[in-house]
Design a protein around this motif. Structure first.
Motif, mmCIF file in Angstrom:
data_model
loop_
_atom_site.group_PDB
_atom_site.id
_atom_site.type_symbol
_atom_site.label_atom_id
_atom_site.label_comp_id
_atom_site.label_asym_id
_atom_site.label_seq_id
_atom_site.Cartn_x
_atom_site.Cartn_y
_atom_site.Cartn_z
ATOM 1 N N ASP A 1 -1.928 -2.118 7.912
ATOM 2 C CA ASP A 1 -0.840 -2.809 8.604
ATOM 3 C C ASP A 1 -1.281 -4.207 9.048
ATOM 4 N N ALA A 2 -2.488 -4.301 9.576
ATOM 5 C CA ALA A 2 -3.001 -5.597 10.010
ATOM 6 C C ALA A 2 -3.193 -6.532 8.820
ATOM 7 N N PHE A 3 -3.681 -5.993 7.710
ATOM 8 C CA PHE A 3 -3.844 -6.788 6.486
ATOM 9 C C PHE A 3 -2.506 -7.368 6.052
ATOM 10 N N MET A 4 -1.467 -6.572 6.047
ATOM 11 C CA MET A 4 -0.158 -7.049 5.616
ATOM 12 C C MET A 4 0.381 -8.120 6.559
ATOM 13 N N ARG A 5 0.156 -7.968 7.856
ATOM 14 C CA ARG A 5 0.624 -8.986 8.804
ATOM 15 C C ARG A 5 -0.036 -10.333 8.534
ATOM 16 N N ARG A 6 -1.276 -10.315 8.111
ATOM 17 C CA ARG A 6 -2.009 -11.555 7.883
ATOM 18 C C ARG A 6 -1.776 -12.152 6.504
ATOM 19 N N ARG A 7 -1.348 -11.333 5.545
ATOM 20 C CA ARG A 7 -1.317 -11.800 4.167
ATOM 21 C C ARG A 7 0.069 -11.986 3.555
ATOM 22 N N PHE A 8 1.070 -11.216 3.977
ATOM 23 C CA PHE A 8 2.304 -11.200 3.208
ATOM 24 C C PHE A 8 3.017 -12.548 3.204
ATOM 25 N N GLU A 9 3.288 -13.125 4.368
ATOM 26 C CA GLU A 9 4.062 -14.359 4.414
ATOM 27 C C GLU A 9 3.330 -15.500 3.724
ATOM 28 N N ARG A 10 2.030 -15.559 3.896
ATOM 29 C CA ARG A 10 1.230 -16.606 3.257
ATOM 30 C C ARG A 10 1.349 -16.517 1.733
ATOM 31 N N CYS A 11 1.189 -15.322 1.197
ATOM 32 C CA CYS A 11 1.265 -15.147 -0.258
ATOM 33 C C CYS A 11 2.690 -15.330 -0.762
ATOM 34 N N HIS B 1 0.833 -1.205 0.000
ATOM 35 C CA HIS B 1 0.000 0.000 0.000
ATOM 36 C C HIS B 1 0.868 1.256 0.000
ATOM 37 N N ARG B 2 0.306 2.300 -0.586
ATOM 38 C CA ARG B 2 0.856 3.647 -0.556
ATOM 39 C C ARG B 2 -0.277 4.558 -0.140
ATOM 40 N N GLY B 3 -0.148 5.189 1.020
ATOM 41 C CA GLY B 3 -1.216 6.048 1.500
ATOM 42 C C GLY B 3 -2.512 5.273 1.609
ATOM 43 N N LYS B 4 -3.520 5.683 0.872
ATOM 44 C CA LYS B 4 -4.836 5.054 0.924
ATOM 45 C C LYS B 4 -5.092 4.120 -0.256
ATOM 46 N N VAL B 5 -4.037 3.677 -0.916
ATOM 47 C CA VAL B 5 -4.163 2.740 -2.034
ATOM 48 C C VAL B 5 -3.523 1.411 -1.645
ATOM 49 N N LEU B 6 -4.277 0.334 -1.763
ATOM 50 C CA LEU B 6 -3.809 -1.014 -1.444
ATOM 51 C C LEU B 6 -3.950 -1.901 -2.669
ATOM 52 N N LEU B 7 -2.919 -2.668 -2.980
ATOM 53 C CA LEU B 7 -2.984 -3.649 -4.056
ATOM 54 C C LEU B 7 -3.271 -5.029 -3.478
ATOM 55 N N ILE B 8 -4.103 -5.804 -4.172
ATOM 56 C CA ILE B 8 -4.433 -7.158 -3.749
ATOM 57 C C ILE B 8 -4.389 -8.093 -4.959
ATOM 58 N N GLY B 9 -4.543 -9.393 -4.699
ATOM 59 C CA GLY B 9 -4.608 -10.372 -5.775
ATOM 60 C C GLY B 9 -3.357 -10.377 -6.629
ATOM 61 N N ASP B 10 -3.529 -10.658 -7.923
ATOM 62 C CA ASP B 10 -2.394 -10.743 -8.830
ATOM 63 C C ASP B 10 -1.618 -9.445 -8.926
ATOM 64 N N ALA B 11 -2.245 -8.333 -8.643
ATOM 65 C CA ALA B 11 -1.530 -7.059 -8.681
ATOM 66 C C ALA B 11 -0.412 -7.019 -7.650
ATOM 67 N N ALA B 12 -0.578 -7.740 -6.539
ATOM 68 C CA ALA B 12 0.415 -7.754 -5.461
ATOM 69 C C ALA B 12 1.223 -9.039 -5.426
ATOM 70 N N HIS B 13 0.602 -10.163 -5.786
ATOM 71 C CA HIS B 13 1.276 -11.467 -5.620
ATOM 72 C C HIS B 13 0.823 -12.459 -6.690
ATOM 73 N N GLY B 14 1.063 -12.113 -7.940
ATOM 74 C CA GLY B 14 0.685 -12.995 -9.035
ATOM 75 C C GLY B 14 1.602 -14.201 -9.095
ATOM 76 N N THR B 15 1.036 -15.397 -9.043
ATOM 77 C CA THR B 15 1.824 -16.619 -8.955
ATOM 78 C C THR B 15 1.689 -17.469 -10.208
ATOM 79 N N SER B 16 2.671 -18.316 -10.456
ATOM 80 C CA SER B 16 2.538 -19.337 -11.494
ATOM 81 C C SER B 16 1.520 -20.369 -11.014
ATOM 82 N N PRO B 17 0.967 -21.183 -11.914
ATOM 83 C CA PRO B 17 -0.169 -22.037 -11.533
ATOM 84 C C PRO B 17 0.200 -23.371 -10.893
ATOM 85 N N HIS B 18 1.441 -23.577 -10.502
ATOM 86 C CA HIS B 18 1.876 -24.903 -10.064
ATOM 87 C C HIS B 18 1.140 -25.430 -8.846
ATOM 88 N N CYS B 19 0.704 -24.570 -7.967
ATOM 89 C CA CYS B 19 0.022 -25.020 -6.749
ATOM 90 C C CYS B 19 -1.468 -24.689 -6.756
#
Length: 395
Positions: A347-357, A300-318
């Motif tokens: 901040d809470a969103f990132m704590r819950r999502r970053f390592e998993r993604c 995120h930057r200020g009040k803009v948050l990226l989610i999904g493939d915009a933040a963590h686009g993965t190959s389809p292996h899993c």
């Protein structure tokens, strides 16, 4: 869908300011940019949390690409929270596990059964991309979200949440959620990060379903894998992920795709060989280079948050790309529902999502590297197990 409130009050944002611009929204609402799996899931989750949402999608036709998608247990769990999992299962085909063979189709390597994540739902589900899209769109419309197609952002001010849209309207939001895909213009604009080529390409082709196909079937070849995914009682897709042959171009013209796909499947036996000659229609072959991206934290930057493939686009292996995008929307809505200021929510969103993604993106990439070079010290089954364990952990 409720009609937009339109006024002639000028925008407060310097980058979006125009005395004649039509006002689309004011503070207290959220904007979602992109109407794919991540954007629609975030819209549904936010509406369930009582949040006013404006969803914009740049494609006026709101079309979708691809043949089908795997919904693993954690995807069904998140979809169940959104109230659409049962419909996805009803319009798809359950998968109870996975079987893998050597490329010749003779030697069985693994036969796994998957436990369900939600009581009453199958462990995994396969569904066509079009059917999933229609289910999510119908639910988003029913939720009362304001939806516009053929519209995207022309300017975004992260510090204030002010947005200019391509149709000349403006909006002022507490939060702007960027769900604009693997090649996200918002990510390029705000972070300067672009998706990268993994060295592999993917092929997909719809075929009549093999009668006893109730699992993911995978065949391990010299340059990658091929296999089958059930999508409906009468439908499946054949998939291939492979390293580009030496000297072959990465980009291929539409004409001749079916014949080229058949040639790429020459080393495979078993069910792949039995179905190879059914690949005849160039227009029905879905072919693309496999790119990925993992945006460093924070997303995120200020009040803009990226989610999904915009933040963590993965190959389809899993099979986790769509699942992680859906989870993003569910988690974001949960944090917003707690009533904390936007900075604490992000901040809470990132704590819950970053390592998993990160586990999903990096693990999938490692499997892809091994498929391209079997001499690497990588155990693809162990990596896939680690990714699945992380993905199936509670949100």
């Amino acid at each position: 869908m409720r009609p937009p409130r339109r006024t002639t009050r000028p925008s407060r944002a310097r980058t979006c300011a125009t005395s004649s611009a039509t006002r689309w929204a004011d503070r207290g609402e959220r904007a979602v940019v992109g109407g794919g799996i991540g954007g629609l899931s975030a819209t549904l989750a936010l509406r369930q949390a009582g949040v006013e949402v404006d969803l914009v999608e740049k494609d006026a036709e709101w079309s979708v690409h691809g043949v089908g998608i795997i919904q693993p247990g954690n995807a069904l769990r998140a979809l169940d929270r959104l109230g659409v999992a049962e419909e996805c299962v009803a319009q798809g085909h359950p998968m109870t596990g996975m079987r893998s063979w050597t490329a010749d189709g003779e030697t069985l390597l693994r036969a796994d059964e998957f436990p369900p994540a939600v009581e009453g739902l199958p462990p995994n589900n396969g569904i066509t991309r079009r059917r999933l899209h229609d289910i999510l769109v119908a639910a988003a419309r029913k939720s009362g979200a304001r939806i516009r197609t053929g519209v995207t952002t022309s300017a975004v001010e992260p510090g204030t949440g002010d947005v200019g849209f391509s149709d000349g309207t403006t909006g002022a939001y507490d939060l702007v959620v960027g769900a604009d895909g693997l090649y996200s213009p918002l990510r390029a604009r705000l972070f300067g990060v672009r998706a990268k080529f993994t060295g592999q390409v993917a092929w997909r082709y719809n075929l009549p379903r093999i009668p006893d196909l109730d699992r993911l079937w995978v065949y391990r070849g010299s340059r990658g894998t091929a296999g089958f995914v059930p999508l409906a009682p009468d439908l499946m897709y054949m998939l291939t992920i492979e390293k580009v042959p030496e000297g072959a171009p990465v980009r291929l013209p539409r004409e001749g795709l079916a014949a080229e796909y058949r040639r790429r499947l020459a080393e495979y036996g078993g069910a792949v060989a039995e179905h190879r000659d059914l690949v005849r229609d160039d227009a029905e072959v879905v072919y693309r280079p496999v790119d990925n991206v993992l945006l460093p934290a924070p997303w995120h930057r200020g009040k803009v948050l990226l989610i999904g493939d915009a933040a963590h686009g993965t190959s389809p292996h899993c099979g986790q790309g769509g699942a992680q995008a859906i989870e993003d929307g569910v988690v974001l809505a949960e944090e917003i529902a707690g009533g904390a200021p936007v900075e604490q929510v992000l901040d809470a969103f990132m704590r819950r999502r970053f390592e998993r993604c990160r586990t999903v993106v990096e693990g999938s990439e490692r499997i892809g590297r091994w498929e391209q070079d079997h001499t690497l010290d990588i155990d693809p089954d162990a990596v896939a197990h680690a990714v699945t364990t992380a993905a199936m952990a509670p949100l």
